[in-house]
Design a protein around this motif. Structure first.
Motif, short mmCIF file in Angstrom:
data_model
loop_
_atom_site.label_atom_id
_atom_site.label_comp_id
_atom_site.label_asym_id
_atom_site.label_seq_id
_atom_site.Cartn_x
_atom_site.Cartn_y
_atom_site.Cartn_z
N SER A 71 -33.42 26.18 96.26
CA SER A 71 -34.25 24.98 96.17
C SER A 71 -33.44 23.74 95.80
O SER A 71 -33.85 22.61 96.10
CB SER A 71 -35.38 25.18 95.15
N LEU A 72 -32.29 23.93 95.13
CA LEU A 72 -31.47 22.78 94.76
C LEU A 72 -30.97 22.04 95.99
O LEU A 72 -30.67 20.84 95.93
CB LEU A 72 -30.26 23.23 93.92
N SER A 73 -30.87 22.74 97.12
CA SER A 73 -30.39 22.13 98.36
C SER A 73 -31.52 21.52 99.17
O SER A 73 -31.27 20.77 100.11
CB SER A 73 -29.65 23.17 99.22
N THR A 74 -32.77 21.85 98.81
CA THR A 74 -33.89 21.39 99.64
C THR A 74 -34.88 20.50 98.90
O THR A 74 -35.48 19.61 99.50
CB THR A 74 -34.64 22.60 100.22
N ALA A 75 -35.08 20.77 97.61
CA ALA A 75 -36.07 20.01 96.85
C ALA A 75 -35.47 18.73 96.28
O ALA A 75 -34.40 18.75 95.66
CB ALA A 75 -36.64 20.87 95.72
N GLU A 76 -36.15 17.63 96.49
CA GLU A 76 -35.67 16.34 95.98
C GLU A 76 -35.82 16.24 94.46
O GLU A 76 -34.99 15.64 93.79
CB GLU A 76 -36.45 15.19 96.65
N LYS A 77 -36.90 16.81 93.92
CA LYS A 77 -37.17 16.70 92.49
C LYS A 77 -37.49 18.07 91.91
O LYS A 77 -37.86 19.01 92.63
CB LYS A 77 -38.35 15.75 92.24
N ASP A 78 -37.37 18.19 90.57
CA ASP A 78 -37.67 19.44 89.91
C ASP A 78 -39.11 19.86 90.15
O ASP A 78 -39.40 21.05 90.32
CB ASP A 78 -37.43 19.31 88.40
#
Length: 340
Positions: A290-297
């Motif tokens: 998700s660190l590579s796809t999600a803009e925010k936590d």
């Protein structure tokens, strides 16, 4: 001079232009990005998104000091190929499952089973599978459809090179799919370097492995819906019993859980070999993805169905374990270790 491009590997032309610029410059920091983008008529690009995209594609790394450095071309292309092959394999497997083609082909195969190789009716919840070739074919079929959980035991503990070669294909298939895998082996595994090497390989890909000092029953259970046990535990080459009966499968799952509960994780070694503590859990792997796809936590936590606070704890723990200065570097280091 014209040159080949990376579009066939899924890289956008703008991202490729940035990577080529990075190769020519040898690296640059975030403050310099706007000037370099202007030189390439890419001034509309957001500097932060440049870092994020190039690192997530495996084309660049971000140093602790904030410098964006290019990954070597050979390694970058190799990574893109591996990602493309994995993505294509997943797509094809999903398409094969949703299309029903395997069921259709199996229906044709059932019509030819009049030679006595199956002792019970095709629609029976319990089937006798005779011969190792037939058993392996059934295991191939079961693992192809496995989507949530795979439980296996090895009462002898020692895996031959041939067994490992066959198992690696199936195990990699289910682990790539995010299936929760638990593998239980007898203690002789500890004294066999070939077996231990493969077990650590499985752990590196997300499997959970334990060693038992108690007698084990031979089991393979997929999605808590189907289970294989040997016809004759003392001569497994005779074949196996495949059951889909809910009550029988539930009893076998309970048996597996009892054996698992008395077993132990792989021990640490004096020569620095990695153990399960050195690898990411399935949830940690999802967080890293998700660190590579999600803009925010908030978006990452929502995607994984967990609380934002829990998500941030996972991120902080992973960054510390990886020695990463930032989240983008964490994703890259995790990819290098084979965690994602």
């Amino acid at each position: 001079m014209t040159h080949a491009d990376l579009r066939f590997l899924g890289v956008d032309p703008d991202d490729e232009a940035l990577y080529r610029l990075l190769l020519r410059r040898g690296g640059f920091d975030q403050a310099e990005v706007p000037r370099y983008l202007a030189d390439e008529t890419l001034i509309s690009q957001d500097p932060r998104s440049v870092y994020r995209r190039l690192t997530s594609l495996g084309l660049a790394t971000e140093t602790p000091g904030g410098l964006l450095a290019p990954v070597s071309p050979a390694k970058a292309v190799e990574g893109l190929i591996e990602h493309g092959v994995g993505h294509l394999r997943t797509q094809l497997e999903e398409q094969a499952i949703t299309s029903g083609i395997v069921d259709s082909l199996l229906a044709e195969h059932e019509k030819s089973l009049d030679n006595g190789s199956r002792l019970t009716a095709p629609q029976s919840s319990v089937q006798h599978i005779e011969g190792m070739a037939a058993v392996r074919a059934v295991i191939d079929e079961l693992t192809f459809f496995t989507r949530t959980e795979n439980l296996t035991t090895s009462p002898t503990g020692v895996l031959s090179p041939d067994t490992i070669d066959h198992a690696r294909i199936l195990d990699t298939r289910v682990l790539r799919r995010g299936v929760h895998m638990r593998t239980l082996l007898a203690s002789p595994a500890l004294d066999d370097p070939t077996t231990m090497g493969y077990l650590r390989e499985l752990i590196s890909k997300g499997a959970h492995v334990r060693i038992s000092y108690q007698p084990l029953e031979r089991l393979i259970i997929c999605d808590r819906a189907a289970a294989l046990t040997p016809i004759d535990p003392t001569h497994t080459s005779k074949g196996a019993i495949l059951t889909r009966d809910p009550g029988l499968v539930a009893a076998l799952v309970s048996l597996f859980d009892r054996m698992w509960g008395t077993a132990h994780d792989l021990p640490a070694t004096d020569d620095g070999e990695l153990t399960s503590a050195d690898f990411a859990s399935p949830m940690e792997r999802q967080v890293l993805q998700s660190l590579s796809t999600a803009e925010k936590d908030e978006a990452g936590a929502r995607e994984l169905g967990i609380a934002v606070r829990t998500y941030r704890k996972h991120v902080a723990s992973l960054m510390q374990r990886l020695g990463a200065a930032n989240r983008f570097q964490a994703a890259l280091l995790a990819r290098e270790r084979g965690w994602i």
